[in-house]
Every structure is written in C-alpha cells, then in structure tokens.
Scaffold this motif. Structure first.
Motif, mmCIF file in Angstrom:
data_model
loop_
_atom_site.group_PDB
_atom_site.id
_atom_site.type_symbol
_atom_site.label_atom_id
_atom_site.label_comp_id
_atom_site.label_asym_id
_atom_site.label_seq_id
_atom_site.Cartn_x
_atom_site.Cartn_y
_atom_site.Cartn_z
ATOM 1 N N ARG A 1 0.836 -1.205 0.000
ATOM 2 C CA ARG A 1 0.000 0.000 0.000
ATOM 3 C C ARG A 1 0.877 1.263 0.000
ATOM 4 O O ARG A 1 0.597 2.230 -0.705
ATOM 5 N N HIS A 2 1.952 1.233 0.773
ATOM 6 C CA HIS A 2 2.881 2.366 0.798
ATOM 7 C C HIS A 2 3.529 2.556 -0.580
ATOM 8 O O HIS A 2 3.656 3.684 -1.067
ATOM 9 N N ALA A 3 3.922 1.466 -1.205
ATOM 10 C CA ALA A 3 4.548 1.542 -2.527
ATOM 11 C C ALA A 3 3.567 2.100 -3.557
ATOM 12 O O ALA A 3 3.958 2.885 -4.430
ATOM 13 N N GLN A 4 2.305 1.721 -3.472
ATOM 14 C CA GLN A 4 1.312 2.266 -4.401
ATOM 15 C C GLN A 4 1.164 3.771 -4.202
ATOM 16 O O GLN A 4 1.061 4.521 -5.176
ATOM 17 N N ALA A 5 1.156 4.214 -2.964
ATOM 18 C CA ALA A 5 1.060 5.655 -2.690
ATOM 19 C C ALA A 5 2.279 6.385 -3.262
ATOM 20 O O ALA A 5 2.143 7.456 -3.871
ATOM 21 N N MET A 6 3.459 5.808 -3.096
ATOM 22 C CA MET A 6 4.671 6.413 -3.666
ATOM 23 C C MET A 6 4.584 6.455 -5.183
ATOM 24 O O MET A 6 4.995 7.431 -5.806
ATOM 25 N N GLY A 7 4.062 5.394 -5.774
ATOM 26 C CA GLY A 7 3.903 5.355 -7.224
ATOM 27 C C GLY A 7 3.019 6.481 -7.719
ATOM 28 O O GLY A 7 3.330 7.141 -8.721
ATOM 29 N N ARG A 8 1.915 6.711 -7.033
ATOM 30 C CA ARG A 8 1.012 7.799 -7.422
ATOM 31 C C ARG A 8 1.705 9.158 -7.299
ATOM 32 O O ARG A 8 1.505 10.037 -8.132
ATOM 33 N N GLN A 9 2.509 9.322 -6.264
ATOM 34 C CA GLN A 9 3.156 10.609 -6.007
ATOM 35 C C GLN A 9 4.373 10.868 -6.887
ATOM 36 O O GLN A 9 4.613 11.994 -7.307
ATOM 37 N N LYS A 10 5.161 9.807 -7.168
ATOM 38 C CA LYS A 10 6.463 10.008 -7.802
ATOM 39 C C LYS A 10 6.580 9.544 -9.258
ATOM 40 O O LYS A 10 7.271 10.174 -10.043
ATOM 41 N N TRP A 11 5.986 8.396 -9.587
ATOM 42 C CA TRP A 11 6.353 7.749 -10.844
ATOM 43 C C TRP A 11 5.249 7.633 -11.879
ATOM 44 O O TRP A 11 5.541 7.567 -13.068
ATOM 45 N N TYR A 12 4.018 7.572 -11.466
ATOM 46 C CA TYR A 12 2.942 7.324 -12.429
ATOM 47 C C TYR A 12 1.988 8.501 -12.514
ATOM 48 O O TYR A 12 1.601 9.070 -11.497
ATOM 49 N N ARG A 13 1.605 8.845 -13.737
ATOM 50 C CA ARG A 13 0.522 9.810 -13.907
ATOM 51 C C ARG A 13 -0.803 9.139 -13.585
ATOM 52 O O ARG A 13 -1.712 9.749 -13.064
ATOM 53 N N SER A 14 -0.904 7.867 -13.930
ATOM 54 C CA SER A 14 -2.103 7.081 -13.621
ATOM 55 C C SER A 14 -1.748 5.605 -13.720
ATOM 56 O O SER A 14 -0.746 5.237 -14.326
ATOM 57 N N PHE A 15 -2.565 4.777 -13.099
ATOM 58 C CA PHE A 15 -2.428 3.334 -13.271
ATOM 59 C C PHE A 15 -3.761 2.682 -12.951
ATOM 60 O O PHE A 15 -4.597 3.259 -12.270
ATOM 61 N N THR A 16 -3.948 1.524 -13.504
ATOM 62 C CA THR A 16 -5.152 0.741 -13.235
ATOM 63 C C THR A 16 -4.741 -0.660 -12.836
ATOM 64 O O THR A 16 -3.654 -1.126 -13.179
ATOM 65 N N VAL A 17 -5.642 -1.317 -12.133
ATOM 66 C CA VAL A 17 -5.455 -2.713 -11.763
ATOM 67 C C VAL A 17 -6.644 -3.471 -12.335
ATOM 68 O O VAL A 17 -7.792 -3.089 -12.131
ATOM 69 N N GLU A 18 -6.359 -4.526 -13.058
ATOM 70 C CA GLU A 18 -7.398 -5.394 -13.607
ATOM 71 C C GLU A 18 -7.143 -6.801 -13.118
ATOM 72 O O GLU A 18 -6.009 -7.276 -13.155
#
Length: 78
Positions: free
Chosen positions: A53-70
């Motif tokens: 969950r922490h890594a996903q939050a970092m991803g949103r803040q630092k590396w990804y403009r957007s992402f989806t999970v399917e």
C-alpha cells in the motif's frame, strides 16, 4: 529507487503471498505488470499488505501519472 522497490515487492508477493509469477515489461513510458495467483484471497491479502500500500502511494506521487489494476481469470492456456 523505483527498481529496488519493485524488486522488493516482487519478492514479497512471491514469498509471503504465494504469487506464482510476476512479470513486468516496459516500452517507452508505458509499463505493464502481470502477476499470477491461485486464489482471489491471495490477491486481496497482497492488496492490503502495508508495504504494498505504501509503494502504491509512492507510485502515485512520484512515478505514475495514472495506473489501473485489472483482475482477470485465465480460461485457457496453450
């Protein structure tokens, strides 16, 4: 930092949560990651892992403009 975190999370998913395989492919600015699991419960447990969950939050803040999970079910494999 991203690569180190991705490697750590891949190992965690496999060793602690039973992920059978985890593959990521990058082309240009796009990335797709595919993981294989035996049960939906394993996926839920992985989703709720505090480190994940922490890594996903970092991803949103630092590396990804957007992402989806399917979540998909493999019906046939040849």
């Amino acid at each position: 930092e991203y690569t180190r975190l991705a490697q750590r999370l891949r190992a965690l998913a496999i060793e602690k949560y039973g992920c059978r395989e985890f593959v990521a492919v990058t082309e240009g600015a796009e990335e797709i990651a595919i993981s294989y699991w035996d049960t939906e419960q394993q996926i839920r447990d992985w989703k709720n892992d505090p480190e994940h969950r922490h890594a996903q939050a970092m991803g949103r803040q630092k590396w990804y403009r957007s992402f989806t999970v399917e979540i998909c079910e493999v019906i046939r494999k040849r």
